[in-house]
Design an enzyme around this catalytic site. Structure first.
Site, PDB file in Angstrom:
ATOM      1  CG  HIS A 247      17.822   7.689   2.449  1.00 38.62           C
ATOM      2  ND1 HIS A 247      17.558   7.706   1.102  1.00 38.62           N
ATOM      3  CD2 HIS A 247      19.153   7.961   2.548  1.00 38.62           C
ATOM      4  CE1 HIS A 247      18.664   7.980   0.429  1.00 38.62           C
ATOM      5  NE2 HIS A 247      19.657   8.136   1.289  1.00 38.62           N
TER       6      HIS A 247
ATOM      7  NE  ARG B 192      20.487   7.638  -4.060  1.00 36.51           N
ATOM      8  CZ  ARG B 192      21.124   8.278  -3.076  1.00 36.51           C
ATOM      9  NH1 ARG B 192      21.370   7.670  -1.934  1.00 36.51           N
ATOM     10  NH2 ARG B 192      21.494   9.534  -3.219  1.00 36.51           N
TER      11      ARG B 192
ATOM     12  CD  GLU C 250      14.836   5.983  -0.008  1.00 38.42           C
ATOM     13  OE1 GLU C 250      15.812   5.245  -0.063  1.00 38.42           O
ATOM     14  OE2 GLU C 250      14.902   7.214   0.189  1.00 38.42           O
TER      15      GLU C 250
HETATM   16  C1  DGY Z   1      23.435  10.836  -0.398  1.00 42.60           C
HETATM   17  O1  DGY Z   1      23.985  11.909  -0.154  1.00 42.60           O
HETATM   18  O2  DGY Z   1      23.426  10.337  -1.513  1.00 42.60           O
HETATM   19  C2  DGY Z   1      22.794  10.135   0.745  1.00 42.60           C
HETATM   20  O3  DGY Z   1      22.017   9.084   0.338  1.00 42.60           O
HETATM   21  C3  DGY Z   1      21.991  11.132   1.566  1.00 42.60           C
HETATM   22  O4  DGY Z   1      21.701  10.551   2.773  1.00 42.60           O
END
Ligand code: DGY
Length: 325
Positions: free
Chosen positions: A287, A240, A269
């Protein structure tokens, strides 16, 4: 008894709908654009189950809008920092996520970023696409090899372990830091050495972030940590964005404090720090960790399975642990 209302707050693959249509009346957001907060709140009003994407904020306002009949919030993502799990728990709403099914796809992207950053593939592609003159040369656009180099994995969960397996196949050695060591059998299989975060930062050639985002991991990597890394080291983040202090990273990339970075996720984002856009030594992708046809279908199917189980009074396959309240 009336069929339960099931809301889906974003476009998901058809595979997700098979179970949902059997279980209730489904109302689904039918656009690739992200709905506004008001649109989400309208959609979830009266729902007993909601499937959410990571762009859907689930907070008290969402729960108020949904109403007291809401039983389950099933996130179509493994990360669930978009959900106030404590607020859901206070109202007896079960939360679920989609671990497991996206492990391999996300580890692939992490490994791809390790290679792209160390071998300067983003820069190389930009040269070709911009019609910049170039010529093969003994010293042209040299990167650094990863064989025999140390990969430091921050967060040795499923994705961290899957990345370690890939990196081992490329000849890297594995160090990791985690809340606690993984089982000795996994350490042996991966040849992985548990160490403190500081030791990992100072000794790794590539540092990969694979831990969940929470208040404790906010800006886990900031100026101090970047300053501890080797000037030849690379940072990869597929977890993240806010785990890395982007302003500090821009500074470290600009001044050569570290050699490069490969980022799949960003602090705000879809906005990307303008400084990052100017750094030739940053590989930036939007992402894409779980973005394969197969994985997205599996995520949708698992989220639907979770939601339907809760509606049927059955334990969902992948619940999010309830925080102490
Ligand atoms: C998640 O599932 O947390 C991922 O970041 C999606 O791509």
């Amino acid at each position: 008894m009336a069929a339960p209302r099931i809301a889906v707050t974003g476009r998901i693959p058809d595979a997700g709908f098979e179970l949902l249509h059997e279980a209730g009346d489904v109302v689904a957001w039918d656009s690739l654009d992200v709905p506004t907060v008001n649109e989400v709140h309208e959609m979830v009003a009266g729902a007993e189950a909601v499937l959410t994407l990571l762009t859907t904020k689930v907070d008290d306002a969402f729960l108020d809008a949904a109403g007291p009949q809401l039983k389950v919030v099933a996130n179509v993502a493994v990360g669930y920092n978009n959900i106030d799990v404590a607020a859901c728990a206070r109202r007896g709403v079960v939360c679920t996520n989609t671990p497991g099914v996206l492990t391999e796809a996300t580890a692939d992207i992490a490994m791809a970023l390790v290679l792209m950053s160390t071998r300067r593939l983003g820069e190389g592609e930009r040269v070709i696409r911009s019609n910049t003159p170039w010529q093969w040369g003994m010293f042209y656009m040299l990167g650094s090899g990863i064989q025999g180099r140390r990969l430091g994995i921050v967060g040795m969960g499923d994705i961290g372990q899957a990345l370690a397996r890939r990196a081992r196949a490329f000849g890297m050695t594995i160090a990791y830091s985690n809340r606690k060591p993984v089982a000795p059998s996994i350490e042996t299989e991966l040849g992985a050495e548990f160490m403190s975060m500081d030791e990992l930062l100072t000794t790794s050639d590539v540092v990969s972030i694979n831990c969940p985002y929470s208040p404790t991991t906010h800006h886990l990597i900031s100026s101090r940590e970047l300053g501890m890394m080797k000037s030849s080291a690379h940072l990869v983040n597929t977890a993240r964005g806010p785990i890395v202090d982007e302003a500090a990273l821009v500074e470290a990339l600009r001044t050569g404090e570290i050699a490069g970075a490969g980022l799949d996720v960003f602090e705000a984002e879809p906005t990307v720090h303008p400084g990052l856009l100017e750094c030739e030594n940053a590989v930036l992708v939007p992402h894409l960790g779980s973005a394969t046809v197969e994985t997205r279908s599996a995520m949708a199917r698992l989220a639907a399975h979770n939601a339907v189980n809760v509606l049927n009074g059955v334990e969902p396959p992948t619940p999010i642990p309830v925080p102490a309240i």
